[in-house]
Design an enzyme around this catalytic site. Structure first.
Site, PDB file in Angstrom:
ATOM      1  N   ASN A 132      29.088   8.757  -5.043  1.00 24.29           N
ATOM      2  CA  ASN A 132      28.895   9.215  -3.657  1.00 24.29           C
ATOM      3  C   ASN A 132      29.306   8.170  -2.612  1.00 24.29           C
ATOM      4  O   ASN A 132      29.770   8.546  -1.538  1.00 24.29           O
ATOM      5  CB  ASN A 132      27.473   9.733  -3.440  1.00 24.29           C
ATOM      6  CG  ASN A 132      26.433   8.673  -3.574  1.00 24.29           C
ATOM      7  OD1 ASN A 132      26.615   7.731  -4.341  1.00 24.29           O
ATOM      8  ND2 ASN A 132      25.353   8.785  -2.843  1.00 24.29           N
ATOM      9  N   GLU A 230      18.632   1.825  -8.095  1.00 23.92           N
ATOM     10  CA  GLU A 230      18.680   2.536  -6.807  1.00 23.92           C
ATOM     11  C   GLU A 230      18.897   3.999  -7.150  1.00 23.92           C
ATOM     12  O   GLU A 230      19.974   4.372  -7.614  1.00 23.92           O
ATOM     13  CB  GLU A 230      19.844   2.014  -5.941  1.00 23.92           C
ATOM     14  CG  GLU A 230      19.724   0.568  -5.512  1.00 23.92           C
ATOM     15  CD  GLU A 230      18.663   0.331  -4.451  1.00 23.92           C
ATOM     16  OE1 GLU A 230      17.943   1.269  -4.051  1.00 23.92           O
ATOM     17  OE2 GLU A 230      18.532  -0.833  -4.021  1.00 23.92           O
ATOM     18  N   CYS A 264      21.936   9.344  -0.833  1.00 25.28           N
ATOM     19  CA  CYS A 264      20.571   9.183  -1.347  1.00 25.28           C
ATOM     20  C   CYS A 264      19.559   9.103  -0.207  1.00 25.28           C
ATOM     21  O   CYS A 264      18.382   9.363  -0.419  1.00 25.28           O
ATOM     22  CB  CYS A 264      20.502   7.939  -2.222  1.00 25.28           C
ATOM     23  SG  CYS A 264      21.171   6.497  -1.413  1.00 25.28           S
ATOM     24  N   GLU A 433      18.165  -4.369  -2.854  1.00 27.85           N
ATOM     25  CA  GLU A 433      19.512  -4.919  -2.688  1.00 27.85           C
ATOM     26  C   GLU A 433      19.692  -5.293  -1.227  1.00 27.85           C
ATOM     27  O   GLU A 433      18.858  -4.978  -0.376  1.00 27.85           O
ATOM     28  CB  GLU A 433      20.559  -3.874  -3.088  1.00 27.85           C
ATOM     29  CG  GLU A 433      20.534  -3.540  -4.561  1.00 27.85           C
ATOM     30  CD  GLU A 433      21.714  -2.685  -4.969  1.00 27.85           C
ATOM     31  OE1 GLU A 433      21.681  -1.472  -4.719  1.00 27.85           O
ATOM     32  OE2 GLU A 433      22.679  -3.244  -5.527  1.00 27.85           O
TER      33      GLU A 433
HETATM   34  P1  NAD Z   1      24.544   9.637 -12.335  1.00 21.41           P
HETATM   35  O1  NAD Z   1      23.200   9.128 -12.653  1.00 21.41           O
HETATM   36  O2  NAD Z   1      25.001  10.869 -13.009  1.00 21.41           O
HETATM   37  O3  NAD Z   1      25.660   8.549 -12.659  1.00 21.41           O
HETATM   38  C1  NAD Z   1      25.660   7.275 -12.074  1.00 21.41           C
HETATM   39  C2  NAD Z   1      26.479   6.324 -12.933  1.00 21.41           C
HETATM   40  O4  NAD Z   1      25.817   6.151 -14.185  1.00 21.41           O
HETATM   41  C3  NAD Z   1      27.889   6.835 -13.255  1.00 21.41           C
HETATM   42  O5  NAD Z   1      28.780   5.742 -13.234  1.00 21.41           O
HETATM   43  C4  NAD Z   1      27.721   7.354 -14.684  1.00 21.41           C
HETATM   44  O6  NAD Z   1      28.916   7.347 -15.408  1.00 21.41           O
HETATM   45  C5  NAD Z   1      26.723   6.360 -15.255  1.00 21.41           C
HETATM   46  N1  NAD Z   1      25.961   6.824 -16.426  1.00 21.41           N
HETATM   47  C6  NAD Z   1      25.603   8.091 -16.741  1.00 21.41           C
HETATM   48  N2  NAD Z   1      24.928   8.101 -17.917  1.00 21.41           N
HETATM   49  C7  NAD Z   1      24.865   6.820 -18.349  1.00 21.41           C
HETATM   50  C8  NAD Z   1      24.285   6.195 -19.503  1.00 21.41           C
HETATM   51  N3  NAD Z   1      23.657   6.888 -20.439  1.00 21.41           N
HETATM   52  N4  NAD Z   1      24.386   4.861 -19.616  1.00 21.41           N
HETATM   53  C9  NAD Z   1      25.009   4.124 -18.660  1.00 21.41           C
HETATM   54  N5  NAD Z   1      25.588   4.670 -17.560  1.00 21.41           N
HETATM   55  C10 NAD Z   1      25.508   6.004 -17.397  1.00 21.41           C
HETATM   56  O7  NAD Z   1      24.575   9.777 -10.750  1.00 21.41           O
HETATM   57  P2  NAD Z   1      25.710  10.373  -9.830  1.00 21.41           P
HETATM   58  O8  NAD Z   1      25.654  11.856  -9.983  1.00 21.41           O
HETATM   59  O9  NAD Z   1      27.004   9.656 -10.072  1.00 21.41           O
HETATM   60  O10 NAD Z   1      25.198   9.921  -8.379  1.00 21.41           O
HETATM   61  C11 NAD Z   1      24.304  10.655  -7.636  1.00 21.41           C
HETATM   62  C12 NAD Z   1      22.902  10.067  -7.701  1.00 21.41           C
HETATM   63  O11 NAD Z   1      22.909   8.717  -7.243  1.00 21.41           O
HETATM   64  C13 NAD Z   1      21.928  10.763  -6.761  1.00 21.41           C
HETATM   65  O12 NAD Z   1      20.711  10.992  -7.429  1.00 21.41           O
HETATM   66  C14 NAD Z   1      21.728   9.777  -5.630  1.00 21.41           C
HETATM   67  O13 NAD Z   1      20.528   9.896  -4.936  1.00 21.41           O
HETATM   68  C15 NAD Z   1      21.825   8.486  -6.335  1.00 21.41           C
HETATM   69  N6  NAD Z   1      22.150   7.412  -5.398  1.00 21.41           N
HETATM   70  C16 NAD Z   1      21.185   6.469  -5.081  1.00 21.41           C
HETATM   71  C17 NAD Z   1      21.434   5.460  -4.173  1.00 21.41           C
HETATM   72  C18 NAD Z   1      20.406   4.442  -3.826  1.00 21.41           C
HETATM   73  O14 NAD Z   1      20.793   3.377  -3.339  1.00 21.41           O
HETATM   74  N7  NAD Z   1      19.124   4.669  -4.049  1.00 21.41           N
HETATM   75  C19 NAD Z   1      22.688   5.376  -3.586  1.00 21.41           C
HETATM   76  C20 NAD Z   1      23.641   6.324  -3.905  1.00 21.41           C
HETATM   77  C21 NAD Z   1      23.353   7.330  -4.835  1.00 21.41           C
END
Ligand code: NAD
Length: 457
Positions: A132, A230, A264, A433
């Protein structure tokens, strides 16, 4: 077996690039290179490390437009946002560079000698990023980790590897040692998992969904690996009747529509005091309808497409036909488009009001008084951000103290600045962070006592 990821333009569904995935064996080789590079890097004089990071920031600045255009193409971000994002990566590098020579431990008075604490780099850090905000989130982990003397292996999301790859190339041109900052595209459960499991990766900085974050935390627990998480959010936008209702209504659309709601910190629960509800909705509904949704490369566009078909289907599944809605417009035809949508008249426990939808959808919920607003704001497993709109400064302080979230704003929706700390309460995350302590999160504290009394115990 080797895999490839197809990067699509979310506004047109056209193929932009095909990127090979990093196999677990290649992850092992990358870690070995990172271990060697980290030794060289941490042995450099602090001023030399700082200078290299500043050169890296200059490289990003000189390629800002190219990086921004890449973000528009691979992630569908509006060009205005994409320029901000590339600028954020540059600023993070500059800010972290300023910390290299200020990363000092402490001298603590003890009898019989001198006691000092050293802040030592962790070694190799794995940064796992979501799709995102590919550039800022890559930089939030990478810049302070490098500044504190670590190597970084960055795994971007499957859908958005291009800006990360370009950033790593710019880092090399700036003079980072070969292998110090590597980008490893690939699937989460293969490339990402290999990083999480690797014994020579000392810390994982994960940004993504709460579901995957919990899984990674459990895997890290096996090795007591350091972890920063995060995660998701369902943030409240609390509007009291004593607020400047015109200003609150005018600011509400982009508080949940920025980045098509894939944020997020999106304020997706609009809590409005009942006595001001009708007036607020009278102002908000036309403002939602006026939001300009379309080609993200057009400077006038306020909201682009969603990232992918999967995300579009997920968002659609929440906005069922039986819901009362106020909707804006979205283009027809190719691309992953969903219109700005306000949902009214739902129970706070309904899925659209309780789950992180991660699309341009917010619910509006009435509340009676301050206590009711706080109760509703806190009635969620998340605790990332929130906004409070009121002219009563006492109330602003009371409510800021009572809402359990890591980043609040009063009469504003701003929540992220690289020089202030950022992170979540409850299931929105673990650790912080950004801000003045960002580098410390990438160090171990070592305490050393030096006796001044010869060989005395
Ligand atoms: P996601 O959890 O599907 O994936 C995030 C990352 O993790 C990707 O690079 C993915 O390939 C990797 N991943 C997935 N499974 C894994 C595993 N088993 N082991 C290691 N890595 C793995 O999330 P998304 O759909 O890419 O992003 C959206 C989410 O991110 C939303 O829930 C959003 O709220 C959150 N987000 C949080 C913040 C914050 O700072 N709190 C900021 C941006 C996004």
């Amino acid at each position: 077996m080797s895999y490839e990821h197809h990067v699509l333009n979310p506004a047109t569904e056209e193929l932009v690039a095909t990127v090979p995935a990093t196999s677990p064996k290649e992850v092992d080789a990358a870690v070995a290179r990172a271990v060697a590079a980290q030794r060289t890097w941490s042995a450099l004089a602090p001023a030399d490390r700082a200078r290299t990071l500043r050169r890296f920031a200059v490289q990003v600045d000189e390629h800002l437009e190219e990086l921004a255009q890449l973000e528009v193409t691979e992630a569908g971000h509006t060009i205005g946002n994409a320029r901000w994002e590339a600028g954020n990566a540059r600023d993070l590098l500059d800010y972290a560079a300023g910390g290299v020579e200020r990363l000092s431990g402490r001298q603590i008075p003890v009898p019989g000698g001198l006691n000092v604490t050293l802040l030592e780099p962790l070694g190799v850090v794995g940064v796992i990023a979501p799709w995102n905000f590919p550039m800022p989130i890559a930089a939030w982990g990478t810049a302070p980790a490098l500044a504190a003397g670590n190597a970084v292996l960055l795994k971007p999301a499957e859908t958005t590897p291009l800006t990360a790859l370009r950033l790593a190339a710019l880092g090399l041109e700036a003079g980072l040692p070969e292998g110090l900052f590597q980008v490893l595209p690939g699937a989460g459960d293969a490339t990402g998992a290999a990083l999480v499991e690797h014994p020579d990766v000392a810390k994982i900085v994960f940004t993504g969904s709460t579901r995957v974050g919990k899984h990674i935390m459990a895997r890290c627990a096996d090795r007591v690996k350091r972890v920063t998480l995060e995660l998701g959010g369902k943030s409240p936008n609390i509007v009291f009747a004593d607020a400047d209702i015109e200003a609150a209504a005018a600011a509400t659309p982009m508080s949940f529509l920025d980045n098509s709601g894939q944020d997020c910190c999106a304020r997706t629960r609009v809590l409005v005091q009942r006595s001001a509800y009708d007036r607020f909705m009278e102002l908000l509904a036309p403002a939602i309808e006026r939001v300009v949704v379309g080609d993200p490369a057009d400077e006038k566009t306020q909201m682009g497409p969603l990232i992918s078909k999967v995300q579009l289907e997920r968002v659609r599944s929440y906005v069922t036909d039986d819901l009362e809605t106020v909707r804006g417009t979205a283009p027809e035809g190719p691309g992953f488009w969903f219109p700005p949508t306000l949902v009214t008249g739902v129970d706070p426990a309904a899925p659209v009001a309780a789950d992180e939808v991660f699309g341009p959808v917010a619910v509006v919920l009435p509340f009676e008084d301050e206590a009711d607003a706080i109760r509703l704001a806190n009635a969620t497993e998340y605790g990332l951000s929130g906004s409070i709109w009121t002219r009563d400064s006492g109330r602003a302080i009371r409510v800021s103290q009572a809402v359990r979230a890591g980043n609040l704003s009063v009469n504003s929706h701003a929540s992220v600045r690289y020089w202030t700390p950022f992170g979540g309460y409850k299931q929105s995350g673990l650790g912080r962070e950004l801000g003045p302590d960002a580098l410390t999160a990438f160090t171990e504290t070592k305490n050393v006592f030096i006796s001044t009394e010869g060989s005395a115990l």
